[in-house]
Design an enzyme around this catalytic site. Sequence first.
Site, PDB file in Angstrom:
ATOM      1  N   CYS A  24       0.816  -1.226   0.000  1.00 20.98           N
ATOM      2  CA  CYS A  24       0.000   0.000   0.000  1.00 20.98           C
ATOM      3  C   CYS A  24       0.847   1.273   0.000  1.00 20.98           C
ATOM      4  CB  CYS A  24      -0.942   0.008   1.196  1.00 20.98           C
ATOM      5  SG  CYS A  24      -2.222  -1.235   1.051  1.00 20.98           S
TER       6      CYS A  24
HETATM    7  N1  COA Z   1     -19.837  -8.978   9.108  1.00 18.99           N
HETATM    8  C1  COA Z   1     -20.299  -9.012  10.369  1.00 18.99           C
HETATM    9  N2  COA Z   1     -19.504  -9.207  11.432  1.00 18.99           N
HETATM   10  C2  COA Z   1     -18.198  -9.395  11.206  1.00 18.99           C
HETATM   11  C3  COA Z   1     -17.651  -9.381   9.923  1.00 18.99           C
HETATM   12  C4  COA Z   1     -18.527  -9.172   8.844  1.00 18.99           C
HETATM   13  N3  COA Z   1     -18.098  -9.145   7.577  1.00 18.99           N
HETATM   14  N4  COA Z   1     -16.326  -9.593  10.008  1.00 18.99           N
HETATM   15  C5  COA Z   1     -16.032  -9.727  11.307  1.00 18.99           C
HETATM   16  N5  COA Z   1     -17.173  -9.621  12.045  1.00 18.99           N
HETATM   17  C6  COA Z   1     -17.322  -9.721  13.493  1.00 18.99           C
HETATM   18  C7  COA Z   1     -16.263 -10.618  14.097  1.00 18.99           C
HETATM   19  O1  COA Z   1     -16.683 -11.959  14.039  1.00 18.99           O
HETATM   20  C8  COA Z   1     -16.194 -10.104  15.507  1.00 18.99           C
HETATM   21  O2  COA Z   1     -17.250 -10.638  16.249  1.00 18.99           O
HETATM   22  P1  COA Z   1     -17.053 -11.055  17.798  1.00 18.99           P
HETATM   23  O3  COA Z   1     -16.700  -9.760  18.485  1.00 18.99           O
HETATM   24  O4  COA Z   1     -18.369 -11.622  18.136  1.00 18.99           O
HETATM   25  O5  COA Z   1     -15.896 -12.029  17.782  1.00 18.99           O
HETATM   26  C9  COA Z   1     -16.484  -8.602  15.355  1.00 18.99           C
HETATM   27  O6  COA Z   1     -17.119  -8.449  14.089  1.00 18.99           O
HETATM   28  C10 COA Z   1     -15.223  -7.755  15.382  1.00 18.99           C
HETATM   29  O7  COA Z   1     -14.260  -8.303  14.480  1.00 18.99           O
HETATM   30  P2  COA Z   1     -12.826  -7.704  14.286  1.00 18.99           P
HETATM   31  O8  COA Z   1     -12.108  -8.425  13.196  1.00 18.99           O
HETATM   32  O9  COA Z   1     -12.140  -7.598  15.606  1.00 18.99           O
HETATM   33  O10 COA Z   1     -13.238  -6.252  13.743  1.00 18.99           O
HETATM   34  P3  COA Z   1     -12.469  -4.892  13.783  1.00 18.99           P
HETATM   35  O11 COA Z   1     -13.282  -3.909  14.501  1.00 18.99           O
HETATM   36  O12 COA Z   1     -11.026  -5.041  14.172  1.00 18.99           O
HETATM   37  O13 COA Z   1     -12.470  -4.473  12.231  1.00 18.99           O
HETATM   38  C11 COA Z   1     -10.961  -4.406  10.391  1.00 18.99           C
HETATM   39  C12 COA Z   1     -11.863  -5.267  11.278  1.00 18.99           C
HETATM   40  C13 COA Z   1     -10.213  -5.310   9.443  1.00 18.99           C
HETATM   41  C14 COA Z   1     -11.836  -3.470   9.562  1.00 18.99           C
HETATM   42  C15 COA Z   1      -9.994  -3.583  11.280  1.00 18.99           C
HETATM   43  O14 COA Z   1      -9.312  -4.413  12.187  1.00 18.99           O
HETATM   44  C16 COA Z   1      -8.976  -2.806  10.491  1.00 18.99           C
HETATM   45  O15 COA Z   1      -9.308  -1.899   9.795  1.00 18.99           O
HETATM   46  N6  COA Z   1      -7.683  -3.123  10.593  1.00 18.99           N
HETATM   47  C17 COA Z   1      -6.664  -2.503   9.806  1.00 18.99           C
HETATM   48  C18 COA Z   1      -6.856  -2.938   8.411  1.00 18.99           C
HETATM   49  C19 COA Z   1      -5.888  -2.338   7.463  1.00 18.99           C
HETATM   50  O16 COA Z   1      -5.739  -1.170   7.371  1.00 18.99           O
HETATM   51  N7  COA Z   1      -5.217  -3.160   6.715  1.00 18.99           N
HETATM   52  C20 COA Z   1      -4.318  -2.710   5.766  1.00 18.99           C
HETATM   53  C21 COA Z   1      -4.612  -3.373   4.501  1.00 18.99           C
HETATM   54  S1  COA Z   1      -3.567  -2.700   3.341  1.00 18.99           S
END
Ligand code: COA
Length: 379
Positions: free
Chosen positions: A162
């Site tokens: 990225c």
């Molecule tokens: N729909 C509904 N629920 C979902 C889901 C979806 N598509 N995906 C995950 N969940 C649920 C999980 O099961 C979890 O449930 P639980 O609390 O009952 O276990 C809950 O949502 C939280 O999941 P989590 O993965 O911890 O979410 P988060 O708030 O961390 O958000 C990201 C996920 C990926 C958006 C976030 O961590 C993020 O932005 N990270 C950085 C990503 C990034 O910038 N990456 C760089 C790529 S270049």
Amino acid sequence: MTSATQPVPVISATGLFTPEQSISNEELVESFNRYVDLHNERNAEAIAAGELEALEKSSVEFIEKASGIKARYVLSKEPILDPEVMCPRLPERPNEEISVLAEIGVKAAQQALDNAGRDAKDVDAVLVACSNLQRAYPAIAVEIQDALGMEDGFGFDLNVACSSATFGLQTAADYIRSGSARSVLVVNPEICSGHLNWRDRDSHFIFGDVATAILVEDKEIAPAAHWEILGTKLKTQFSNNIRNNFGFLNRTHPDSRDDADKLFVQEGRKVFKEVVPMVAAMILEQMERLGIDSTDLRRLWLHQANANMNRMIAAKVLGHEASADESPTVLDTYANTSSAGSIIAFHKHQDDIQPGEKGLICSFGAGYSAGTVFVQKAA
Ligand code: COA
């Protein structure tokens, strides 16, 4: 006789290619949830016997809250939304035809050239700086150089995930300073849809396709309406928390579900926790080095991966919650477009910046990697 003054690199213009097709969160979740139903129905016995976990459904509300993403542009919509396919189907092209990655790169590059009033023949180098390269070689940059009709010069591909665009910007600026080139195209074509696991609930909503381009030139030949580059800084630090072992091409079969590690995988929470402080500290350090105060920064064009991440980074840099005007987002319509994200934001949100005002283009991501480019609108 040699000139006593070192050439000064500036950004002459930018370009953007946006695919015609877009997938809304509603469409994406509807298709994903049909896939979940099909999977759970087909495996009902194994699930009932406790041999297999039932898949859980995705939700529009979660996606928007966790990421700020509402839609994404893609090059191949229908197959992605087909629960029996769930990946783009871009027909393989013969070697005599331009590759799809070069094709979208050319569109963005041509727009940057047009915006600068520059003929491709006067460009010295093409750097394709992106995450999702389509092949090993010949370099996509060389194909773009040829397609643009450049008669001379050189091109190569560079990949820092990225952060690629800012790494490309610093490289181009260094070429200008050293005299290796006077006009350099940095192109960021991203077909992220070919590297995303559309069957993975945690990440199926993250990416979209796009191409951007930036023309970096010696100030002496640049158009009057350009951006001075005040300072650049790059940083990398190894982590496996965001990884891609090279897309659908390297899978044992395009429909294989067993080698998901050949697609984008991440530890999203860890990425969030580790990258936010790293990037904020890097920006603040560079501001101090360049003598730039937070009140001097008219706008932040941040990498577009996640709205919450950007909110936190911007708040640490500005000392207050950033408004949409101070830190614009394109996540709602484009999603995460890897290296192109900060450049889309810069391209779309720069016309109101006044001569003399300063801003920051910043990208970050896998590696880990991060790059800062402080710019000032020419007076
Ligand atoms: N729909 C509904 N629920 C979902 C889901 C979806 N598509 N995906 C995950 N969940 C649920 C999980 O099961 C979890 O449930 P639980 O609390 O009952 O276990 C809950 O949502 C939280 O999941 P989590 O993965 O911890 O979410 P988060 O708030 O961390 O958000 C990201 C996920 C990926 C958006 C976030 O961590 C993020 O932005 N990270 C950085 C990503 C990034 O910038 N990456 C760089 C790529 S270049």
